[in-house]
Design an enzyme around this catalytic site. Structure first.
Site, PDB file in Angstrom:
ATOM      1  CB  ALA A 233      -0.894  -0.001   1.243  1.00  0.00           C
ATOM      2  N   PRO A 234       0.411   2.330  -0.627  1.00  0.00           N
ATOM      3  CG  PRO A 234       0.372   4.545  -1.418  1.00  0.00           C
ATOM      4  CD  PRO A 234       1.173   3.600  -0.568  1.00  0.00           C
ATOM      5  N   GLY A 235       0.219   1.413  -3.245  1.00  0.00           N
ATOM      6  CA  GLY A 235       0.098   0.633  -4.480  1.00  0.00           C
ATOM      7  C   GLY A 235       0.894   1.125  -5.681  1.00  0.00           C
ATOM      8  N   GLY A 236       1.888   1.949  -5.449  1.00  0.00           N
ATOM      9  CA  GLY A 236       2.714   2.422  -6.575  1.00  0.00           C
ATOM     10  C   GLY A 236       3.391   1.265  -7.308  1.00  0.00           C
ATOM     11  CG  ASP A 252       0.305  -2.607   3.220  1.00  0.00           C
ATOM     12  OD1 ASP A 252      -0.119  -2.255   4.339  1.00  0.00           O
ATOM     13  OD2 ASP A 252       1.335  -2.134   2.725  1.00  0.00           O
ATOM     14  CG  ASP A 289       8.963   0.039  -0.926  1.00  0.00           C
ATOM     15  OD1 ASP A 289      10.061   0.292  -0.406  1.00  0.00           O
ATOM     16  OD2 ASP A 289       8.202   0.926  -1.375  1.00  0.00           O
ATOM     17  CE  LYS A 319      11.698   0.866   3.654  1.00  0.00           C
ATOM     18  NZ  LYS A 319      11.265   1.836   2.682  1.00  0.00           N
TER      19      LYS A 319
END
Ligand SMILES: C[S@@+](CC[C@H](N)C(=O)[O-])C[C@H]1O[C@@H](n2cnc3c(N)ncnc32)[C@H](O)[C@@H]1O
Length: 362
Positions: A233-236, A252, A289, A319
């Site tokens: 999410a949000p879904g890129g 998600d 991600d 990260k």
């Protein structure tokens, strides 16, 4: 020519070569550390705090280039040779345009003599001008001088797919110039800063990361059948994979963008990825991600790898939440290496405090 004179680059090693190394902001010391580990020693001078340095390596150009083609640096986003350095005097562009053009002509001549590359006779030439400060007027004047020069020589000035790149870095004290093929530069984007056009209705900037990974690692998402997107999410990322014709299972607990819901090739699992069961061999691509601790993410991804076919592709952002990014990367890659082959690790231009790992399931 009065305003410039040749600057003899300090040489501490024999053989030696000079490079402009660029990283994402704040990561140049890690780029330097990687190169120091690879070459044993180096000399470095900061040109733009936190992101660009002039480095002298204890190896000739060909040997240095071969070394990072075999072992690409993670944080050295862009490494370009310096063939010529001239001291920078005040008022570089205050004289008439012809004066600047004559200066650029003399640099170009010396760059050609040094590299054997040509900027005339139908060659497609990209001119990359970079400076640290806000000297946009100066950058523009130098670029224009080069462009008109290339035209006079019969070359074709281009932005994309050049045969040759003329790269100029305008520092506070000196101007550093190099001439190279895109292969030697590792990118045909100035400083490796790969930029994409924002689209109407684009769901998130994160999409650029997945696009950049595709180009950087030489992938083609349309070749995949079914992808698992973890932390979607949000879904890129999901939207990019759907655009490429891939079936996507997106996991998600957060909401996906309404424009994606109901897409015929999307399965949306609104849950914590830790609680989602997987069937073996369902996916040929896993992307993740997730904004979470790198080790916890790795544990979760490794469990989900049961659902990925052998030889399947894995793309994960790691990260760098804590200090010691090099240590974090070592620890996390060691975890993944028990289940997958690590093919690439790179801090992409669109990565913030993270890197992207490219792996193949064993
Ligand atoms: C940086 S966002 C992902 C952005 C996405 N790649 C895109 O292109 O829009 C990170 C996502 O990870 C999700 N996430 C964090 N922990 C998770 C977990 N345990 N299981 C599934 N998703 C998780 C968050 O809800 C968040 O939506």
């Amino acid at each position: 020519m009065e305003s410039v004179q040749e600057l003899i680059l300090e040489s501490h090693y024999t053989p030696s070569s000079h490079w402009i190394v660029t990283s994402n902001h704040g990561y140049i010391s890690y780029a330097q550390e990687e190169l120091r580990r690879s070459f044993g020693q180096l000399k470095s001078r900061m040109l733009v705090p936190g992101e660009m340095a002039l480095m002298e390596l204890p190896a000739g150009s060909a040997e240095a280039m071969e070394r990072w083609q075999q072992e690409p640096p993670i944080f050295g986003r862009h490494i370009q040779p310096v063939h010529l350095a001239v001291k920078r005097a005040e008022g570089l562009t205050s004289g008439p345009a012809q004066q600047l053009e004559a200066m650029c002509a003399s640099w170009l001549e010396r760059l050609s003599a040094c590299t054997g590359l040509q900027a005339g006779g139908g060659t497609r030439v990209a001119v990359h001008i970079r400076s640290g400060g806000a000297r946009t007027e100066e950058d523009k004047a130098v670029r224009e001088a080069f462009l008109s020069l290339i035209e006079r020589l019969g070359g074709e000035a281009v932005l994309a797919e050049p045969d040759v790149i003329v790269s100029i870095v305008i520092g506070e004290e000196a101007i550093y110039a190099g001439m190279m093929t895109p292969g030697e530069a590792g990118s045909d984007w100035p400083g490796g800063a790969m930029r994409f056009q924002r689209e109407e209705g684009q769901i998130s900037r994160a999409k650029f990361k997945l696009l950049e990974a595709e180009r950087t690692f030489g992938l083609d998402y349309s070749a995949y059948r079914h992808a698992l997107d973890v932390g979607a999410a949000p879904g890129g990322w999901t939207s990019l994979l759907l655009e490429r014709g891939v079936h996507v299972t997106a996991i998600d607990p957060a909401n996906m963008h309404p424009s994606l819901l109901g897409h015929p090739r999307l399965t949306y699992v609104k849950r914590n990825a830790a609680d989602v069961p997987v069937e073996p061999n369902e996916f040929d691509l896993l992307v993740c991600d997730m904004s979470w601790s790198p080790k916890a993410t790795a544990e979760m991804v490794i469990r989900l790898l049961d659902g990925v076919i052998a030889g399947g592709t894995i793309l994960v952002t790691v990260k760098l939440m804590h200090k010691k990014p090099l240590q974090t990367i070592r620890d996390v890659t060691a975890m993944y290496a028990e289940h997958a082959q690590i093919i690439g690790a790179k801090q992409l231009f669109h990565n913030r405090d993270e890197i992207t790992l490219y792996m193949m399931k064993s």
